[in-house]
Design a protein around this motif. Structure first.
Motif, PDB file in Angstrom:
ATOM      1  N   ALA A 120      36.995  41.170  38.599  1.00 21.57           N
ATOM      2  CA  ALA A 120      36.980  40.196  40.011  1.00 21.57           C
ATOM      3  C   ALA A 120      36.531  38.954  39.512  1.00 21.57           C
ATOM      4  O   ALA A 120      35.653  38.555  38.602  1.00 21.57           O
ATOM      5  CB  ALA A 120      36.133  40.889  40.800  1.00 21.57           C
ATOM      6  N   ASN A 123      34.604  33.815  43.461  1.00 16.74           N
ATOM      7  CA  ASN A 123      34.863  32.929  44.800  1.00 16.74           C
ATOM      8  C   ASN A 123      34.513  33.789  45.940  1.00 16.74           C
ATOM      9  O   ASN A 123      33.996  33.276  46.923  1.00 16.74           O
ATOM     10  CB  ASN A 123      36.273  32.356  44.690  1.00 16.74           C
ATOM     11  N   LEU A 128      36.599  40.658  46.640  1.00 17.18           N
ATOM     12  CA  LEU A 128      37.701  40.858  45.520  1.00 17.18           C
ATOM     13  C   LEU A 128      37.170  41.850  44.495  1.00 17.18           C
ATOM     14  O   LEU A 128      38.095  42.340  43.801  1.00 17.18           O
ATOM     15  CB  LEU A 128      37.928  39.365  45.008  1.00 17.18           C
ATOM     16  N   LYS A 146      34.108  45.531  37.217  1.00 15.53           N
ATOM     17  CA  LYS A 146      33.544  44.177  36.372  1.00 15.53           C
ATOM     18  C   LYS A 146      33.544  42.979  37.318  1.00 15.53           C
ATOM     19  O   LYS A 146      34.544  42.522  37.501  1.00 15.53           O
ATOM     20  CB  LYS A 146      34.398  44.013  35.261  1.00 15.53           C
ATOM     21  N   PRO A 147      32.114  42.817  37.914  1.00 13.17           N
ATOM     22  CA  PRO A 147      32.027  41.815  38.625  1.00 13.17           C
ATOM     23  C   PRO A 147      32.119  40.448  37.936  1.00 13.17           C
ATOM     24  O   PRO A 147      32.128  40.366  36.630  1.00 13.17           O
ATOM     25  CB  PRO A 147      30.819  41.972  39.422  1.00 13.17           C
ATOM     26  N   SER A 148      32.460  39.406  38.425  1.00 20.11           N
ATOM     27  CA  SER A 148      32.307  37.887  38.032  1.00 20.11           C
ATOM     28  C   SER A 148      30.657  37.571  37.456  1.00 20.11           C
ATOM     29  O   SER A 148      29.781  37.508  38.340  1.00 20.11           O
ATOM     30  CB  SER A 148      33.018  36.767  38.822  1.00 20.11           C
ATOM     31  N   LEU A 150      29.798  34.835  37.034  1.00 22.26           N
ATOM     32  CA  LEU A 150      29.419  33.589  37.439  1.00 22.26           C
ATOM     33  C   LEU A 150      28.887  33.459  38.822  1.00 22.26           C
ATOM     34  O   LEU A 150      28.159  32.564  39.553  1.00 22.26           O
ATOM     35  CB  LEU A 150      30.966  32.476  37.564  1.00 22.26           C
ATOM     36  N   ILE A 178      32.735  37.254  29.057  1.00 18.85           N
ATOM     37  CA  ILE A 178      34.000  37.446  27.948  1.00 18.85           C
ATOM     38  C   ILE A 178      33.768  38.390  27.092  1.00 18.85           C
ATOM     39  O   ILE A 178      34.950  39.391  27.086  1.00 18.85           O
ATOM     40  CB  ILE A 178      34.407  36.007  27.550  1.00 18.85           C
ATOM     41  N   THR A 181      34.194  41.882  28.953  1.00 12.40           N
ATOM     42  CA  THR A 181      35.561  41.949  29.546  1.00 12.40           C
ATOM     43  C   THR A 181      36.218  42.128  28.559  1.00 12.40           C
ATOM     44  O   THR A 181      37.473  43.171  28.558  1.00 12.40           O
ATOM     45  CB  THR A 181      35.927  40.863  30.316  1.00 12.40           C
ATOM     46  N   TYR A 194      43.310  42.805  38.047  1.00 15.61           N
ATOM     47  CA  TYR A 194      42.913  41.410  37.641  1.00 15.61           C
ATOM     48  C   TYR A 194      42.657  40.521  38.757  1.00 15.61           C
ATOM     49  O   TYR A 194      44.121  40.103  38.993  1.00 15.61           O
ATOM     50  CB  TYR A 194      43.158  40.901  36.160  1.00 15.61           C
ATOM     51  N   ILE A 203      45.856  36.829  28.946  1.00 18.11           N
ATOM     52  CA  ILE A 203      44.897  37.484  28.047  1.00 18.11           C
ATOM     53  C   ILE A 203      45.025  39.226  28.311  1.00 18.11           C
ATOM     54  O   ILE A 203      44.967  39.822  27.776  1.00 18.11           O
ATOM     55  CB  ILE A 203      43.398  37.216  28.048  1.00 18.11           C
ATOM     56  N   GLY A 220      46.406  32.445  41.341  1.00 16.65           N
ATOM     57  CA  GLY A 220      46.095  31.443  42.286  1.00 16.65           C
ATOM     58  C   GLY A 220      47.335  30.552  42.418  1.00 16.65           C
ATOM     59  O   GLY A 220      48.596  31.046  42.314  1.00 16.65           O
ATOM     60  N   GLU A 342      45.763  23.443  40.447  1.00 16.69           N
ATOM     61  CA  GLU A 342      45.238  24.130  41.566  1.00 16.69           C
ATOM     62  C   GLU A 342      44.147  23.649  41.788  1.00 16.69           C
ATOM     63  O   GLU A 342      43.185  23.343  41.093  1.00 16.69           O
ATOM     64  CB  GLU A 342      45.127  25.579  41.488  1.00 16.69           C
ATOM     65  N   LEU A 370      50.989  31.329  46.121  1.00 12.52           N
ATOM     66  CA  LEU A 370      50.481  32.496  46.685  1.00 12.52           C
ATOM     67  C   LEU A 370      50.666  32.625  48.319  1.00 12.52           C
ATOM     68  O   LEU A 370      50.967  33.543  48.865  1.00 12.52           O
ATOM     69  CB  LEU A 370      49.014  32.570  46.556  1.00 12.52           C
ATOM     70  N   PHE A 410      48.860  42.126  50.207  1.00 18.63           N
ATOM     71  CA  PHE A 410      48.572  40.903  49.731  1.00 18.63           C
ATOM     72  C   PHE A 410      48.553  40.725  48.264  1.00 18.63           C
ATOM     73  O   PHE A 410      48.258  41.534  47.388  1.00 18.63           O
ATOM     74  CB  PHE A 410      46.872  40.696  49.959  1.00 18.63           C
TER      75      PHE A 410
HETATM   76  P1  NAD Z   1      36.580  34.037  36.853  1.00 18.37           P
HETATM   77  O1  NAD Z   1      35.822  32.959  35.939  1.00 18.37           O
HETATM   78  O2  NAD Z   1      35.057  34.691  37.469  1.00 18.37           O
HETATM   79  O3  NAD Z   1      37.297  34.955  35.905  1.00 18.37           O
HETATM   80  C1  NAD Z   1      37.611  36.191  36.484  1.00 18.37           C
HETATM   81  C2  NAD Z   1      37.207  37.494  35.752  1.00 18.37           C
HETATM   82  O4  NAD Z   1      37.856  37.269  34.333  1.00 18.37           O
HETATM   83  C3  NAD Z   1      35.813  37.540  35.482  1.00 18.37           C
HETATM   84  O5  NAD Z   1      35.515  38.733  35.761  1.00 18.37           O
HETATM   85  C4  NAD Z   1      35.588  36.894  34.189  1.00 18.37           C
HETATM   86  O6  NAD Z   1      34.412  37.768  33.370  1.00 18.37           O
HETATM   87  C5  NAD Z   1      36.687  37.533  33.436  1.00 18.37           C
HETATM   88  N1  NAD Z   1      37.031  36.581  32.236  1.00 18.37           N
HETATM   89  C6  NAD Z   1      36.994  35.345  32.483  1.00 18.37           C
HETATM   90  N2  NAD Z   1      37.416  34.885  31.052  1.00 18.37           N
HETATM   91  C7  NAD Z   1      37.539  35.856  29.932  1.00 18.37           C
HETATM   92  C8  NAD Z   1      38.402  35.978  29.025  1.00 18.37           C
HETATM   93  N3  NAD Z   1      38.665  35.140  28.196  1.00 18.37           N
HETATM   94  N4  NAD Z   1      38.807  37.235  28.497  1.00 18.37           N
HETATM   95  C9  NAD Z   1      38.641  38.409  29.475  1.00 18.37           C
HETATM   96  N5  NAD Z   1      37.984  38.303  30.465  1.00 18.37           N
HETATM   97  C10 NAD Z   1      37.706  36.999  30.969  1.00 18.37           C
HETATM   98  O7  NAD Z   1      37.291  33.521  37.959  1.00 18.37           O
HETATM   99  P2  NAD Z   1      38.415  32.350  37.933  1.00 18.37           P
HETATM  100  O8  NAD Z   1      39.375  32.750  37.254  1.00 18.37           O
HETATM  101  O9  NAD Z   1      37.785  31.006  37.549  1.00 18.37           O
HETATM  102  O10 NAD Z   1      38.673  32.760  39.514  1.00 18.37           O
HETATM  103  C11 NAD Z   1      39.448  31.394  40.070  1.00 18.37           C
HETATM  104  C12 NAD Z   1      41.025  31.677  40.107  1.00 18.37           C
HETATM  105  O11 NAD Z   1      41.214  32.902  40.635  1.00 18.37           O
HETATM  106  C13 NAD Z   1      41.629  30.654  40.919  1.00 18.37           C
HETATM  107  O12 NAD Z   1      42.764  30.422  40.076  1.00 18.37           O
HETATM  108  C14 NAD Z   1      42.255  31.405  42.099  1.00 18.37           C
HETATM  109  O13 NAD Z   1      43.370  31.107  42.737  1.00 18.37           O
HETATM  110  C15 NAD Z   1      42.322  32.742  41.528  1.00 18.37           C
HETATM  111  N6  NAD Z   1      42.118  33.958  42.631  1.00 18.37           N
HETATM  112  C16 NAD Z   1      43.094  34.405  43.085  1.00 18.37           C
HETATM  113  C17 NAD Z   1      42.870  35.509  44.259  1.00 18.37           C
HETATM  114  C18 NAD Z   1      43.919  36.350  44.694  1.00 18.37           C
HETATM  115  O14 NAD Z   1      43.619  37.168  45.362  1.00 18.37           O
HETATM  116  N7  NAD Z   1      45.148  36.160  44.138  1.00 18.37           N
HETATM  117  C19 NAD Z   1      41.741  35.445  44.724  1.00 18.37           C
HETATM  118  C20 NAD Z   1      40.801  34.670  44.165  1.00 18.37           C
HETATM  119  C21 NAD Z   1      40.673  33.727  43.040  1.00 18.37           C
END
Ligand code: NAD
Length: 478
Positions: A120, A123, A128, A146-148, A150, A178, A181, A194, A203, A220, A342, A370, A410
């Motif tokens: 997840a 945001n 999520l 796996k929560p974020s 951040l 990272i 994950t 994811y 990735i 996104g 974005e 989206l 969704f």
């Molecule tokens: P984030 O940085 O929290 O990353 C998401 C997840 O990926 C985390 O759990 C993180 O630990 C993992 N991660 C990060 N880097 C990684 C790597 N190199 N290898 C493996 N795992 C890794 O969140 P984010 O990506 O900054 O989220 C924002 C983006 O997500 C925006 O583009 C937004 O539009 C998109 N988003 C989409 C939805 C949807 O439902 N479609 C919802 C929310 C956010």
């Protein structure tokens, strides 16, 4: 016997093995287990509502009411909807068999997949993470969450709460960034769900290829809003402002930019400014309902976009609080960063075009969004947008709200993602629909098509198949 000292193993592979053993034991398949776990998630949310609100406030300065609306409340609605229809969604579905297989029966039997990983973003760090998990549990799977990292307050609270409420042999939380994950993605999983940015999405896809694991990517993109002169512009401005500045703009389905004609833009600019004051007061920094940017990196990225156009309103920043005021930009060059990336923050550019056709061409020349929003009273315009553009979802007269309808799928399309969930769509996503055909030994209907292919028998079979084709509409196509 070896004298070697035991190697220090990361607990993660063992966690996944434990979940797999538990899945293989069959304990997650009965509807009673699934219902019990969903009720436990609901209890966890209700009994810890205050702590969850505090964690979300600490991570994103999310207001309590916004947390109720867009995180806790949405999850409770998703659970209630799932509990209501679970039995129906799980029930085998009969389909008609061709005449040639007359006495046989055919049905679709829903089977659980195995170990599902939910990764997840930050945001909506609660919603999520748990909304996909609700679907995965409802479908009888074991789940690793796996929560974020951040959204660290929400992540650590979830890691403490989940083992207290849920079956630990079937639902686990893995915290970390990272490295964790990456290690999780190396495990043999049965589905990876994811949500996040497209770079990490790639990735995830690459890692999944090693085990041929199916993947859902919720990504996104830039969701456009079309506004035309037939719309109620006061209402449109208010709804666009709510969708854009909710969670300080850090919403994947937020309207990312407005597309309109120059005359409408001139009328809309002051209305958007008024709507911001109406929702967040004269100084949004002191509004309890206005959030903050997640971290300094995102703050710096967004602050760099504030000069990408003429400032209609906003543009105020406070780095110490990671505050960026709700900002509207006009006369924006479509090659500027605010229009090529974005935004994912509280900035709304207005792009002017000569006509609806030009707007449709503008949308079509970019990645599939989206969501696509439209404020118009013209049915012709609505039909043109629906039939000539592609997006994960369409909101007519409403931004973001389609997420709150549990019956709607969704998910994105093209660059905005693959696969969709919520309600019954989650059930389908986290299950395998197994085709089951059963034919009795007598009468020997299949004998008609077995070798040797004598003329007489083959002609009869051919006639039956032709009859079947002409009766096709009597056959359940699903
Ligand atoms: P984030 O940085 O929290 O990353 C998401 C997840 O990926 C985390 O759990 C993180 O630990 C993992 N991660 C990060 N880097 C990684 C790597 N190199 N290898 C493996 N795992 C890794 O969140 P984010 O990506 O900054 O989220 C924002 C983006 O997500 C925006 O583009 C937004 O539009 C998109 N988003 C989409 C939805 C949807 O439902 N479609 C919802 C929310 C956010």
């Amino acid at each position: 016997m070896s004298n070697q000292a035991p190697t220090l193993l990361s607990p993660l592979p063992n966690t996944v093995l434990r979940l797999r053993d538990s899945f293989n034991s069959g304990r997650t398949r009965p509807l009673e287990w699934r219902r019990g776990q969903l009720a436990a998630v609901r209890r966890m949310l209700v009994e810890n509502r205050d702590a969850l609100r505090e964690a979300l406030y600490a991570d994103l300065r999310k207001s309590g009411i916004e947390s109720d609306l867009t995180e806790i409340g949405m999850l409770i609605r998703e659970i209630d909807h799932t509990l209501r229809y679970l039995k129906r969604w799980q029930a085998p579905r009969r389909v008609r068999v061709p005449i040639l297989m007359g006495p046989g029966t055919a049905q679709i039997v829903r089977e659980s997949l195995g170990v599902v990983a939910v990764i997840a973003p930050w945001n909506y760090p609660l919603q999520l993470l748990l909304a996909p998990a609700i679907g995965a549990i409802a479908a009888g799977n074991t789940v690793v969450l796996k929560p974020s990292e951040l959204a660290s307050h929400t992540s650590s609270l979830i890691a403490r709460l989940v083992p207290r409420y849920l079956d630990q042999s079937a639902v686990a939380v893995v915290e970390g960034g990272i490295p964790e994950t990456t290690e999780l993605l190396e495990q043999k999983l049965n589905h990876i769900f994811y949500t996040g940015n497209a770079t990490v999405g790639r990735i995830v896809l690459r890692a999944a290829a090693a085990h041929l694991t199916p993947v859902t990517l919720e990504l996104g993109g830039k969701s456009p809003v079309w506004v035309d002169a037939t719309a109620d512009l006061v209402s449109a401005a208010r709804r666009i402002v709510w969708g854009r500045f909710l969670n300080a703009g850090q919403t994947c389905v937020a309207p990312d930019f407005v597309l309109t004609t120059p005359d409408v833009a001139a009328r809309l600019e002051p209305l958007l400014t008024d709507a911001i004051a109406e929702l967040y007061g004269p100084n949004p920094q002191s509004s309890p309902d206005y959030g903050r940017i997640i971290n300094d990196r995102q703050f710096g990225r967004l602050a760099g976009m504030l000069n990408d156009g003429r400032l209609v309103t906003g543009g105020v920043t406070d780095a110490a609080e990671r505050y960026i005021s709700p900002t509207i930009l006009a006369d924006v060059d479509s090659a500027s960063t605010v229009m090529t990336e974005e935004i994912f923050g509280p900035i709304l550019p207005i792009i002017t075009v000569a006509s609806l056709d030009e707007a449709i061409a503008f949308i079509g020349a970019r990645d599939k969004p989206l969501a696509l929003y439209a404020f118009t009273n013209s049915s012709e315009t609505r039909n043109a947008l629906l039939s000539r553009t592609s997006s994960g979802a369409v909101g007519i007269g409403a931004c973001v709200a389609h997420l709150m309808v549990p019956g709607l799928p969704f998910g994105g399309v093209g660059a905005s993602g693959m696969g969709s969930y919520h309600g019954g769509h989650s059930m389908a996503l986290f299950s395998h629909d197994k085709a089951v055909l059963s034919i009795p030994a007598r009468p020997d209907v299949l004998g008609l098509v077995h070798a040797p292919y004598e003329r007489r028998r083959t002609r009869l079979a051919h006639r039956l198949i032709t009859r079947l084709r002409s009766n096709r509409k009597g056959c359940n196509p699903s």
